[in-house]
Motif scaffolding. Sequence first.
Motif, mmCIF file in Angstrom:
data_model
loop_
_atom_site.group_PDB
_atom_site.id
_atom_site.type_symbol
_atom_site.label_atom_id
_atom_site.label_comp_id
_atom_site.label_asym_id
_atom_site.label_seq_id
_atom_site.Cartn_x
_atom_site.Cartn_y
_atom_site.Cartn_z
ATOM 1 N N GLY A 1 0.844 -1.195 0.000
ATOM 2 C CA GLY A 1 0.000 0.000 0.000
ATOM 3 C C GLY A 1 0.872 1.234 0.000
ATOM 4 N N HIS A 2 0.363 2.349 -0.566
ATOM 5 C CA HIS A 2 1.127 3.603 -0.482
ATOM 6 C C HIS A 2 0.459 4.499 0.545
ATOM 7 C CE1 HIS A 2 -1.640 6.328 -2.776
ATOM 8 N NE2 HIS A 2 -1.908 5.280 -3.532
ATOM 9 N N CYS A 3 1.287 5.205 1.316
ATOM 10 C CA CYS A 3 0.725 6.065 2.359
ATOM 11 C C CYS A 3 0.799 7.540 1.978
ATOM 12 C CB CYS A 3 1.403 5.809 3.702
ATOM 13 S SG CYS A 3 3.140 6.257 3.736
ATOM 14 N N CYS B 1 -9.901 6.965 0.620
ATOM 15 C CA CYS B 1 -10.109 6.026 -0.482
ATOM 16 C C CYS B 1 -8.763 5.631 -1.108
ATOM 17 C CB CYS B 1 -11.040 6.679 -1.505
ATOM 18 S SG CYS B 1 -11.667 5.528 -2.726
ATOM 19 N N ASP B 2 -7.953 6.607 -1.415
ATOM 20 C CA ASP B 2 -6.698 6.397 -2.159
ATOM 21 C C ASP B 2 -5.496 6.649 -1.269
ATOM 22 O OD1 ASP B 2 -4.732 6.164 -4.042
ATOM 23 O OD2 ASP B 2 -5.264 7.970 -5.146
ATOM 24 N N MET B 3 -4.940 5.584 -0.649
ATOM 25 C CA MET B 3 -5.498 4.267 -0.499
ATOM 26 C C MET B 3 -5.322 3.744 0.924
ATOM 27 S SD MET B 3 -2.579 1.711 -2.177
ATOM 28 C CE MET B 3 -3.221 0.268 -1.343
ATOM 29 N N LYS B 4 -5.491 4.668 1.885
ATOM 30 C CA LYS B 4 -5.193 4.263 3.264
ATOM 31 C C LYS B 4 -6.150 3.179 3.756
ATOM 32 C CE LYS B 4 -2.628 8.295 4.687
ATOM 33 N NZ LYS B 4 -2.629 9.549 5.447
ATOM 34 N N GLU C 1 5.567 7.949 -2.374
ATOM 35 C CA GLU C 1 5.885 8.377 -3.749
ATOM 36 C C GLU C 1 5.025 7.737 -4.826
ATOM 37 O OE1 GLU C 1 8.045 10.444 -5.629
ATOM 38 O OE2 GLU C 1 8.225 11.498 -3.729
ATOM 39 N N GLU C 2 3.944 7.032 -4.442
ATOM 40 C CA GLU C 2 3.140 6.408 -5.488
ATOM 41 C C GLU C 2 2.510 7.462 -6.377
ATOM 42 O OE1 GLU C 2 -0.291 4.723 -7.593
ATOM 43 O OE2 GLU C 2 -0.315 6.337 -6.122
ATOM 44 N N GLU C 3 2.251 8.634 -5.794
ATOM 45 C CA GLU C 3 1.538 9.683 -6.527
ATOM 46 C C GLU C 3 2.451 10.550 -7.389
ATOM 47 O OE1 GLU C 3 -1.535 9.604 -6.681
ATOM 48 O OE2 GLU C 3 -2.402 8.875 -4.805
ATOM 49 N N SER C 4 3.775 10.299 -7.353
ATOM 50 C CA SER C 4 4.624 11.185 -8.156
ATOM 51 C C SER C 4 5.743 10.502 -8.942
ATOM 52 C CB SER C 4 5.212 12.309 -7.304
ATOM 53 O OG SER C 4 5.545 11.883 -6.027
ATOM 54 N N PRO D 1 -4.040 -3.301 -2.881
ATOM 55 C CA PRO D 1 -5.471 -2.989 -2.683
ATOM 56 C C PRO D 1 -5.817 -1.519 -2.917
ATOM 57 C CG PRO D 1 -4.391 -3.263 -0.555
ATOM 58 C CD PRO D 1 -3.327 -3.473 -1.598
ATOM 59 N N GLU D 2 -5.525 -1.039 -4.116
ATOM 60 C CA GLU D 2 -5.958 0.322 -4.496
ATOM 61 C C GLU D 2 -7.474 0.317 -4.685
ATOM 62 O OE1 GLU D 2 -4.457 3.244 -5.051
ATOM 63 O OE2 GLU D 2 -2.367 2.917 -5.629
ATOM 64 N N PRO D 3 -8.115 1.472 -4.582
ATOM 65 C CA PRO D 3 -9.578 1.521 -4.722
ATOM 66 C C PRO D 3 -10.012 1.413 -6.180
ATOM 67 C CG PRO D 3 -8.715 3.717 -4.412
ATOM 68 C CD PRO D 3 -7.540 2.798 -4.291
#
Length: 426
Positions: free
Chosen positions: A103-105, A136-139, A170-173, A194-196
């Motif tokens: 998961g990414h935080c 939702c994304d993605m905690k 860093e999943e978002e960048s 488990p991304e939404p």
Amino acid sequence: MNSDDIRRKIQDAVDAGFDAQLATTADFVAIPSTRGAEGPCQDMIADLLRERGYEVDDWHINVEDLKDLRGFGPIEHDFSKARTVVGTYRPATARGRSLILQGHCDVVPAGPLDMWDTPPFTPVVKDGRMYGRGACDMKSGTIGALFALDAIKAAGLKPTGRIHFQSVIEEESTGLGALSTLQRGYRADACFIPEPTGGKMVRSQVGVIWFRLKVRGHPVHVFEAGSGSNAITAAYHLIQSLEQLEAEWNERAKGAPHFGKVSHPINFNPGIISGGDWASSVPAWCDVDCRIAILPGWSVADCQDEIRRHVAAASRNHRFLANNPAVVEWCGFLSEGYELKDSAEAEAAFAKAYDAVYGGPVRELAFTALTDTRFYGLNHNIPSLCFGASGAALHGFNEYVDLDSLRKSTKATALFIAEWCGVEES
Ligand SMILES: [Zn+2]
């Protein structure tokens, strides 16, 4: 226990733990873990893993270690506090298949607070939803995977395969958090993220390129304007021109596997604009940070070339830009698309888990955003599944996760772990 008993017991255990799962999710969402500020989230995950007896590896990421790896994207901000946390479960004797749960935080910025009905980092549960940035994304997915493992234990079972629970940034960048786990040496027979995804399994996903248009010129007083030296209006010219490139790429995408039927898979987004210093000074500079998608199989390097050539051509027929050509800089994602392949075994295991919870065949998704699955799949041929709950306003205002869908996706995650790794009575 036969497999029906096992499935029922695990699902009951998810139900029994769901209130505690939501409380932990809310604590996690309450941490404002935007880029560069993920530390407290990683602390929390490391604590949760230690409490549960996992072997915890918590390290600082060194960008130099990652530079030559496939899928690397450049980092511009202070990365000295960047960390990855991995909790490992090892069965006494490993008989089953191993699994990475990731998961990414990191979360995207909340934007103006007055555009939220409730504050983004004060999670609120209302009408079967949890609201908050990252809910939702993605905690909720990350905590869901942790509670899926808890449910297996609470059902009196233990997995017979090695499991790495990975919390990345860093999943978002750029995706460098996920890349760092591979550089560190973590591998498994499959990966599950488990991304939404709205209860669908990602079959194929786009890649993403981030670039910055840098426009520079000579500052003058506004009374001298008319000489066409306004960097902001010049940047607008480039944005409009790049919309033509977007249209060309969408044309190219027609008939592509999985994306052929998606009406507009390539999205170009000028996402941040900054420029100028004073209302009465003609702006001498303007930066525009942009995102554009590419399809699986398209070369990142070729697409970078095309972007550069397109911007150069658009500069040539513009009064200001012809003398001050815009510079293109790469400022984040340089990511290929990814299509699930060599994944029949993992998909078969997931199909059983899915059927037990949702009934029927797995619904699939051609995803017009990216996930970290690409690193596992492309760099190491680890089949990498992405599946999770429903919600809305990811990256928007009043983001929420639907709690009933979260309960179900947690069950499907737990059953997949049991199916894939195998379980025995503890
Ligand atoms: Zn995400």
